[in-house]
Structure formats: C-alpha cells, structure tokens
Design a protein around this motif. Structure first.
Motif, short mmCIF file in Angstrom:
data_model
loop_
_atom_site.label_atom_id
_atom_site.label_comp_id
_atom_site.label_asym_id
_atom_site.label_seq_id
_atom_site.Cartn_x
_atom_site.Cartn_y
_atom_site.Cartn_z
N THR A 1 -67.51 -59.50 -35.64
CA THR A 1 -67.11 -59.41 -33.92
C THR A 1 -66.86 -60.47 -33.48
OG1 THR A 1 -69.64 -59.85 -33.58
CG2 THR A 1 -68.80 -57.57 -34.19
N MET B 1 -69.02 -62.60 -32.40
CA MET B 1 -70.42 -63.23 -31.71
C MET B 1 -71.33 -63.59 -32.93
SD MET B 1 -71.34 -59.81 -29.04
CE MET B 1 -71.28 -58.66 -30.22
N ASP C 1 -74.50 -55.32 -26.18
CA ASP C 1 -73.50 -55.97 -27.03
C ASP C 1 -73.65 -55.22 -28.41
OD1 ASP C 1 -72.80 -58.11 -25.17
OD2 ASP C 1 -74.85 -58.72 -25.49
N VAL C 2 -74.90 -54.73 -28.81
CA VAL C 2 -74.94 -54.12 -29.95
C VAL C 2 -75.51 -52.89 -30.06
CG1 VAL C 2 -76.07 -54.35 -32.44
CG2 VAL C 2 -75.56 -56.42 -31.05
N HIS D 1 -69.83 -45.52 -34.54
CA HIS D 1 -68.53 -46.00 -34.67
C HIS D 1 -67.52 -45.52 -33.54
CE1 HIS D 1 -64.20 -46.18 -36.47
NE2 HIS D 1 -64.79 -47.33 -36.83
N ARG E 1 -68.21 -47.53 -30.27
CA ARG E 1 -67.54 -48.85 -30.30
C ARG E 1 -66.09 -48.89 -30.10
NH1 ARG E 1 -68.54 -52.97 -35.21
NH2 ARG E 1 -67.46 -51.53 -36.30
N SER E 2 -65.62 -47.66 -30.69
CA SER E 2 -64.21 -47.64 -30.53
C SER E 2 -63.68 -47.45 -29.08
CB SER E 2 -63.50 -46.59 -31.58
OG SER E 2 -63.86 -47.01 -32.82
N ARG F 1 -65.33 -48.78 -26.67
CA ARG F 1 -66.12 -49.48 -25.91
C ARG F 1 -67.18 -48.92 -25.03
NH1 ARG F 1 -63.85 -54.69 -26.43
NH2 ARG F 1 -66.12 -55.20 -25.45
N GLN G 1 -69.96 -54.11 -28.55
CA GLN G 1 -68.80 -54.73 -29.87
C GLN G 1 -69.33 -54.80 -31.11
OE1 GLN G 1 -67.18 -58.66 -28.42
NE2 GLN G 1 -68.47 -58.33 -26.76
N ALA G 2 -70.79 -54.69 -31.25
CA ALA G 2 -71.34 -54.64 -32.62
C ALA G 2 -72.23 -53.58 -32.87
CB ALA G 2 -72.20 -55.75 -32.87
N ASP H 1 -72.96 -54.18 -38.41
CA ASP H 1 -73.12 -55.88 -38.34
C ASP H 1 -74.39 -56.31 -38.42
OD1 ASP H 1 -70.31 -55.82 -37.53
OD2 ASP H 1 -71.03 -54.73 -35.89
#
Length: 310
Positions: A48, A50, A140-141, A161, A164-165, A167, A172-173, A194
């Motif tokens: 990522t 990060m 963030d996760v 998934h 995240r795609s 957002r 991001q993770a 992650d």
C-alpha cells in the motif's frame, strides 16, 4: 535477565517437554532474533505504501494515545461493533491527537475491525467510527474480525476487496484477526491481506509449528499478535504451584517479549492503561528476546495453570 532457576516443583524434564516439537517435512525454523522491535521502527503495510510501527494500540486511555504517538507509535486498532465501549479511551485519544496536532492524521494508520458475519459484514458499517472521532475522516485498514474458517475468510475477503476497490471509507489496506490458524496461513501465503492478527501466547503456542515455519519468505502481509497476555500467571497461581522467590514470575511485559521473540512475528497489539505501562512495555522490548529456556519455562508455567489448553 538471568535464566530462571528451577525447583523440585518445576523439573527441567517437564520444561524440556514444552520445547517446540520437531517440524514436519517442509518446515523451516528461522534463526533466532537478536533484538526486538522498537516503537519508532516502520514496517511496510503490504504493497500500500503505508508503514506502521510494530506496536499497535487497542484498548487504552487518551493520555496513553498521546504518549504513544510521541514515542513513535503510529498504528491504532478500533472496532466498529463488538466491545465498542471498551475503545472509548482510544477514540477520545485519537480525537485529541488530531485536534492538537492536525498533521498527525497523515502520519498514523488506523485499522477498524468488524466482527459481524455475512450478510451484515458486507455492508461494512464503519461510518459510526468516523463520526465518533473528529478528525479521523477515513479508515486506513478495513478489517474482518475473528475469522473462524477458510470459507469465512473467502466470503469476507470478497467484501473487503470490493470495498477497497471502491475506496469505501478511504480504505487502502485490508486485514483480519484470526481464530483459525490454517485460514491465517492460507491468507499469508496467498498475500490476500496486508496485515494478519493471530493469537500466539504461552497457552496457545501452536503458531510456532504450524504458521511461522510455513509462511513464505517473500510474503507481503504483516503478522501481528493479539491476546499476548491472556495466559499471564498471577502471583496467587504461582504460589499454588509451590513456587517461591527462587523461581521467576514473569511480568506482564514478558508476555509481549514472548510473542515477539518468535522469528516471523512482526508486531503486537497491546493495551497499556497508562503512559507508565506503555513505557514498561518498551523497556521490556529493549531487554531483548527471551532465551529458549525462558520461552519453555513460560509455556510450562501456563500449562501448569491452564492444562485445558495443552
């Protein structure tokens, strides 16, 4: 620290039986650690971009959050549902951190876990967390909590998934906490997530023979521990074993050392209730990893107090 002494109540033969068994064909035992991670160290969070500290804070107090940030810790763990009241101190601490130091938001990584199962998990209702922490603004996760099987991992991974795609909440993770080690190993070796939170402690040491020897050396996902101190032996339990001052009674902080001594453990989730307790954890990590004899002794103590786990 000197190696623990033994008494007739803690025969060396019994401690020797607690050493890791011979690994099955294909397993690898990495070289022992020479030092333990420090709060200001940074680990790549998958691919990522990060990075996170090897200490993550969970249930804690507002003043401990500020002290942790000053110490170099930048990884924080919140829940969106289960145990919500227990995380009030962390929520308040993060709100104060973002209020007093606005630039801190881009320097910290906040993971939020949902323990809901499908179909409710699919909705990832993290908006209440964002609303409850002024300045948080994003997650963030995105995490799935208490994964109990491989089938459950696959089902909830699809939701993560997709989020995240898109957002979703700025995620991001991806991560998960596991109650099923084969599912954790599958994810680790497939680089699905992650960060993976597993349970490895003196009463649950199985990961040392069925996860770490088989984790691919080029994995991109981190491995963090949770429940490091759940099997801590109390002074009363210690006395009931017939032990006295000639034998070593491990401190709370030694259980974090136990978790991080095993090669392959990248970090731990911890819950200090004051800046002083946090300093104690850091000082213990500065003392370095446990010896093989100390690891075996701590497993022996826990097996004597909690034989149902062995």
């Amino acid at each position: 620290m000197t190696a623990p002494t033994t008494t007739p109540a803690t025969p060396r033969a019994a401690i020797a039986r607690m050493k890791p068994a011979t690994l099955p064909l294909g397993g690898l035992r990495p070289a022992r650690r020479q030092s333990l991670p420090k709060p200001h160290d940074r680990l790549p969070l998958g691919l990522t971009g990060m990075t996170v500290s090897p200490l993550a804070l969970g249930i804690t107090t507002p003043d401990t959050v500020l002290a942790a940030y000053d110490m170099g810790i930048n990884f924080f763990f919140l829940t969106s549902d289960l145990h919500w009241p227990l995380y009030q101190g962390l929520r308040d601490g993060l709100a104060e951190l973002f209020r007093s130091r606005p630039s801190a938001r881009d320097e910290v990584v906040v993971a939020v876990v949902s323990y809901l199962d499908q179909p409710l998990f699919n909705y990832l209702q993290f908006n209440e967390v964002i609303d409850s922490v002024p300045g948080l603004e994003r997650v963030d996760v995105l995490m799935a909590g208490a994964v109990p099987s491989e089938a459950n991992l696959y089902s909830r991974f699809n939701s993560l998934h997709g989020a995240r795609s898109a957002r979703h909440f700025g995620g991001q993770a991806l991560g998960a906490s596991f109650h099923h080690r084969p599912a954790a190993l599958l994810s680790i070796n497939a680089n699905l997530l992650d960060v993976h939170f597993i349970r490895y402690n003196t009463s649950h040491p199985g990961a040392v023979t069925d996860i770490f020897p088989y984790a691919r050396p080029d994995r991109t996902g981190l491995i963090f521990n949770f429940k490091s101190t759940m099997s801590q032996v109390t002074p009363e339990q210690f006395r009931k074993l017939g032990l006295d001052g000639r034998s070593w009674l491990p401190k709370t902080t030694d259980y974090y050392r136990f978790a991080l001594t095993v090669p392959g453990m990248d970090g731990v989730l911890c819950s200090p209730q004051s800046p002083e307790q946090l300093n104690g954890i850091v000082e213990a990590l500065n003392a370095g990893p446990l010896s093989a004899e100390e690891e075996a002794y701590m497993r022996w103590l826990s097996s004597s107090v909690n034989p149902q786990y062995f």
